[in-house]
Design an enzyme around this catalytic site. Structure first.
Site, PDB file in Angstrom:
ATOM      1  N   LYS A 168       0.843  -1.194   0.000  1.00  0.00           N
ATOM      2  CA  LYS A 168       0.000   0.000   0.000  1.00  0.00           C
ATOM      3  C   LYS A 168       0.880   1.246   0.000  1.00  0.00           C
ATOM      4  O   LYS A 168       1.588   1.517   0.957  1.00  0.00           O
ATOM      5  CB  LYS A 168      -0.866   0.051   1.268  1.00  0.00           C
ATOM      6  CG  LYS A 168      -1.876   1.195   1.208  1.00  0.00           C
ATOM      7  CD  LYS A 168      -2.298   1.692   2.584  1.00  0.00           C
ATOM      8  CE  LYS A 168      -1.367   2.722   3.165  1.00  0.00           C
ATOM      9  NZ  LYS A 168      -1.380   4.021   2.486  1.00  0.00           N
ATOM     10  N   GLY A 219       7.962   5.370   7.013  1.00  0.00           N
ATOM     11  CA  GLY A 219       7.163   6.587   7.161  1.00  0.00           C
ATOM     12  C   GLY A 219       7.593   7.352   8.393  1.00  0.00           C
ATOM     13  O   GLY A 219       8.740   7.245   8.836  1.00  0.00           O
ATOM     14  N   SER A 220       6.672   8.102   8.952  1.00  0.00           N
ATOM     15  CA  SER A 220       7.023   8.994  10.058  1.00  0.00           C
ATOM     16  C   SER A 220       7.089   8.241  11.387  1.00  0.00           C
ATOM     17  O   SER A 220       6.528   7.148  11.525  1.00  0.00           O
ATOM     18  CB  SER A 220       5.978  10.103  10.154  1.00  0.00           C
ATOM     19  OG  SER A 220       4.715   9.536  10.456  1.00  0.00           O
ATOM     20  N   GLU A 241      11.126   1.779   9.265  1.00  0.00           N
ATOM     21  CA  GLU A 241      12.113   2.754   8.782  1.00  0.00           C
ATOM     22  C   GLU A 241      11.471   4.117   8.960  1.00  0.00           C
ATOM     23  O   GLU A 241      10.561   4.474   8.210  1.00  0.00           O
ATOM     24  CB  GLU A 241      12.435   2.505   7.305  1.00  0.00           C
ATOM     25  CG  GLU A 241      13.206   1.229   7.039  1.00  0.00           C
ATOM     26  CD  GLU A 241      14.658   1.304   7.469  1.00  0.00           C
ATOM     27  OE1 GLU A 241      15.095   2.341   8.006  1.00  0.00           O
ATOM     28  OE2 GLU A 241      15.363   0.310   7.264  1.00  0.00           O
ATOM     29  N   CYS A 275      14.659  10.785   4.164  1.00  0.00           N
ATOM     30  CA  CYS A 275      14.711  10.492   5.603  1.00  0.00           C
ATOM     31  C   CYS A 275      16.100  10.750   6.158  1.00  0.00           C
ATOM     32  O   CYS A 275      16.243  11.260   7.260  1.00  0.00           O
ATOM     33  CB  CYS A 275      14.287   9.060   5.846  1.00  0.00           C
ATOM     34  SG  CYS A 275      15.162   7.892   4.794  1.00  0.00           S
ATOM     35  N   GLU A 372      12.112  17.190  12.566  1.00  0.00           N
ATOM     36  CA  GLU A 372      12.471  16.827  11.184  1.00  0.00           C
ATOM     37  C   GLU A 372      11.708  17.756  10.239  1.00  0.00           C
ATOM     38  O   GLU A 372      10.487  17.671  10.138  1.00  0.00           O
ATOM     39  CB  GLU A 372      12.088  15.367  10.912  1.00  0.00           C
ATOM     40  CG  GLU A 372      12.486  14.933   9.521  1.00  0.00           C
ATOM     41  CD  GLU A 372      11.981  13.542   9.143  1.00  0.00           C
ATOM     42  OE1 GLU A 372      10.883  13.154   9.566  1.00  0.00           O
ATOM     43  OE2 GLU A 372      12.702  12.859   8.398  1.00  0.00           O
TER      44      GLU A 372
HETATM   45  P1  NAD Z   1       3.435   8.858   7.120  1.00  0.00           P
HETATM   46  O1  NAD Z   1       3.851   8.162   8.368  1.00  0.00           O
HETATM   47  O2  NAD Z   1       2.452   9.933   7.196  1.00  0.00           O
HETATM   48  O3  NAD Z   1       2.843   7.815   6.068  1.00  0.00           O
HETATM   49  C1  NAD Z   1       3.552   6.661   5.659  1.00  0.00           C
HETATM   50  C2  NAD Z   1       2.569   5.605   5.215  1.00  0.00           C
HETATM   51  O4  NAD Z   1       1.799   5.163   6.331  1.00  0.00           O
HETATM   52  C3  NAD Z   1       1.558   6.069   4.177  1.00  0.00           C
HETATM   53  O5  NAD Z   1       1.374   5.030   3.244  1.00  0.00           O
HETATM   54  C4  NAD Z   1       0.295   6.272   5.010  1.00  0.00           C
HETATM   55  O6  NAD Z   1      -0.895   6.156   4.275  1.00  0.00           O
HETATM   56  C5  NAD Z   1       0.421   5.149   6.008  1.00  0.00           C
HETATM   57  N1  NAD Z   1      -0.347   5.311   7.242  1.00  0.00           N
HETATM   58  C6  NAD Z   1      -0.821   6.438   7.809  1.00  0.00           C
HETATM   59  N2  NAD Z   1      -1.446   6.164   8.973  1.00  0.00           N
HETATM   60  C7  NAD Z   1      -1.351   4.836   9.156  1.00  0.00           C
HETATM   61  C8  NAD Z   1      -1.764   3.950  10.191  1.00  0.00           C
HETATM   62  N3  NAD Z   1      -2.409   4.379  11.283  1.00  0.00           N
HETATM   63  N4  NAD Z   1      -1.465   2.638  10.072  1.00  0.00           N
HETATM   64  C9  NAD Z   1      -0.796   2.178   9.006  1.00  0.00           C
HETATM   65  N5  NAD Z   1      -0.374   2.964   7.986  1.00  0.00           N
HETATM   66  C10 NAD Z   1      -0.647   4.273   8.060  1.00  0.00           C
HETATM   67  O7  NAD Z   1       4.802   9.319   6.463  1.00  0.00           O
HETATM   68  P2  NAD Z   1       4.997  10.215   5.144  1.00  0.00           P
HETATM   69  O8  NAD Z   1       4.631  11.611   5.490  1.00  0.00           O
HETATM   70  O9  NAD Z   1       4.351   9.552   4.000  1.00  0.00           O
HETATM   71  O10 NAD Z   1       6.558  10.099   4.922  1.00  0.00           O
HETATM   72  C11 NAD Z   1       7.486  10.974   5.452  1.00  0.00           C
HETATM   73  C12 NAD Z   1       8.204  10.345   6.623  1.00  0.00           C
HETATM   74  O11 NAD Z   1       8.790   9.115   6.228  1.00  0.00           O
HETATM   75  C13 NAD Z   1       9.345  11.199   7.134  1.00  0.00           C
HETATM   76  O12 NAD Z   1       9.332  11.204   8.537  1.00  0.00           O
HETATM   77  C14 NAD Z   1      10.579  10.454   6.628  1.00  0.00           C
HETATM   78  O13 NAD Z   1      11.732  10.688   7.366  1.00  0.00           O
HETATM   79  C15 NAD Z   1      10.127   9.046   6.704  1.00  0.00           C
HETATM   80  N6  NAD Z   1      10.945   8.195   5.842  1.00  0.00           N
HETATM   81  C16 NAD Z   1      11.799   7.284   6.402  1.00  0.00           C
HETATM   82  C17 NAD Z   1      12.612   6.515   5.588  1.00  0.00           C
HETATM   83  C18 NAD Z   1      13.563   5.507   6.173  1.00  0.00           C
HETATM   84  O14 NAD Z   1      13.983   4.616   5.444  1.00  0.00           O
HETATM   85  N7  NAD Z   1      13.942   5.589   7.431  1.00  0.00           N
HETATM   86  C19 NAD Z   1      12.562   6.677   4.218  1.00  0.00           C
HETATM   87  C20 NAD Z   1      11.685   7.620   3.675  1.00  0.00           C
HETATM   88  C21 NAD Z   1      10.878   8.370   4.503  1.00  0.00           C
END
Ligand code: NAD
Length: 469
Positions: A168, A219-220, A241, A275, A372
């Protein structure tokens, strides 16, 4: 809905009862529609992945062949898929095309990676072997900054190990993953890869679903904690991650002019939406002004514009909430006494364009330093005592990566060893590769991706103990 994009469930193109709009960040307008999966469709995707698992896990040769074929598709169709990434993500077409090529490189790397079995005892009593087994269905959830590459970081090792997957993507960038599902329909047996799209709640349904045995999430930090909590009752395995707030510490023997371009590149790649981008620079007082000016010069020369335009280096910020957030953090720093050595605010006109911004005279405690920012604005912080700079660099919940820069590389490496993070770079930053494990300390993550270590994350250890007695 638009006929352009469909989900992939059980090897079939599947439409959803409804759709949601995907915004082109260069215009701020809805440019496409993506399927909004129902709960029943997620169930169907999970069931398809589960049904495909037994045959897939048994056929290692087919898995390696399929990953190589997938790599070929990435290489031959990189520009076509790159255009989709530019549309939904905003990055320049050259970078988007490179993201697709990178996906091919990762697929090829994993296609050839061995899953070793270790004999740990072989004597008169027993032969004891330690092997790695797949887990079953993997739920993969990805963010919007590298929508295709980060999906492949999960798909390649998960599938090679013998798992099947439901993927997803972020609702901001669903199109390239939908396309991925489509182009791999001929390469993977039905059900091995299912791609579903929808809002954040679809991610939550996945993490509480009873089929997947593993959740691989990028993600975050805030969402990562929710994912870990949702996985706990069923003891699903997780790899997380998460976000970073990477420090770059410059030592007093650094030559600002010599490092400025690389440092700037590591902070502003993908418009700072990486990230492990440099997110704060600690510069010694002796060279502080020169560092700020050298970085500001880079920022002023950077070409910002629509990703489809020739020669553009930086596109728009990906989405409106992120654009608002970066603007807010910069405005707050400026109101608190920081100086914009370059940039300092949004660019007028449609789309989420922001000036590459270098902030000077800013301190720890300002949100743009402590949080961040994930955007094209870089704070440069003055220090006089190296130990104190190190303490500030480490004094955060984040621990993704960091770097130390200086003319004496051995000394820089000694300082880098003091950083509390998953990757510590010396005289470089953002040097990532398929064979290099990548993950975070502290709140930046759980587990790693890439290399054999990343592959192991999609396996369970099994002991085969054969008695000889
Ligand atoms: P986000 O956490 O808002 O979303 C990430 C994903 O999670 C999306 O697909 C979203 O739809 C899904 N999601 C949202 N709520 C959820 C829930 N309750 N349960 C399951 N899934 C859910 O992050 P973003 O804004 O899309 O991405 C940016 C963040 O990602 C930044 O903090 C960045 O540092 C981080 N990031 C980390 C890495 C790494 O490898 N460490 C790489 C890229 C980005």
């Amino acid at each position: 809905m638009s006929e352009n994009y469909s989900m992939t469930i059980g090897g079939e193109a599947v439409r959803a009862p409804g759709t949601f709009g995907v915004v082109d960040p260069a215009t701020g307008e809805v440019a496409e529609q993506a399927p909004d999966a129902s709960r029943e469709q997620l169930d169907a995707a999970m069931a398809a992945a589960q049904a495909a698992y037994p045959a897939w896990r048994r056929d290692e040769a087919a898995r390696r062949k399929a990953l190589l074929a997938a790599a070929d598709i990435m290489f031959t169709r990189s520009e076509e898929i790159g255009r989709i990434i530019t549309l939904e993500q905003g990055k320049p077409l050259a970078d988007a095309t490179m993201e697709v090529v990178g996906a091919g490189v990762w697929l090829k790397y994993f296609a050839d990676l061995e899953l070793p079995a270790e004999v740990i005892q072989d004597d008169a009593n027993a032969r004891v072997e330690v092997v790695r087994r797949p887990m079953g269905v993997v739920a993969a959830i990805t963010p919007w900054n590298f929508p295709l590459l980060l999906a492949i970081w999960k798909l390649a090792p998960a599938l090679l190990a013998g798992n099947t997957m439901v993927l997803k993507p972020s609702p901001f960038t669903p199109l390239s993953s939908l396309k991925l599902g489509e182009v791999l329909r001929d390469v993977l047996p039905p059900g091995v890869l299912n791609v579903v799209t929808g809002g954040d709640e679809l991610g939550a349904w996945m993490t509480s679903h009873d089929v997947p045995r593993k959740i691989s999430f990028t993600g975050s930090v805030a969402t990562g904690k929710r994912v870990a909590a949702a996985a706990a009752p069923d003891l699903k395995r997780v790899t997380l991650e998460l976000g970073g707030n990477d420090p770059a510490i410059l030592l007093d023997d650094v030559d600002p002019a010599a490092v400025a371009a690389r440092l700037f590149g590591a902070a502003f790649q993908n418009n700072g939406q990486v990230c492990s981008a440099v997110k704060r620079v600690y510069a010694p007082a002796s060279v502080y002004d020169d560092v700020v000016e050298a970085l500001a010069e880079q920022a002023r020369a950077a070409k910002v514009g629509e990703g489809t335009r020739e020669g553009v280096q930086y596109g728009p910020i990906n989405n409106e909430p992120q654009y608002e957030r970066v603007g807010e953090l910069v405005a707050e720093a400026l109101a608190g006494g920081a100086r914009a050595a370059a940039g300092g605010g949004p660019i007028d006109g449609p789309g989420y364009f922001f000036q590459p911004t270098i902030l000077a005279d800013v301190e720890d405690g300002a949100r743009i330093v402590d949080e961040e920012q994930f955007g094209p604005a870089l704070p440069v912080i003055r220090y006089t005592d190296l130990d104190e700079a190190l303490a500030r660099a480490n004094g955060t919940h984040f621990g993704l990566s960091g770097s130390v820069w200086g003319a004496d590389a051995d000394r820089a490496a000694e300082v880098a060893a003091e950083l509390e993070c998953g990757t510590a770079w010396v005289n470089t930053h953002l040097a990532l590769a398929p064979h290099q494990p990548f993950g975070g300390f502290k709140w930046s993550g759980v587990g790693v991706e890439n290399g054999p270590w990343g592959l192991y994350g999609f396996t369970e250890l099994q002991v085969i103990h054969r008695s000889k007695a």
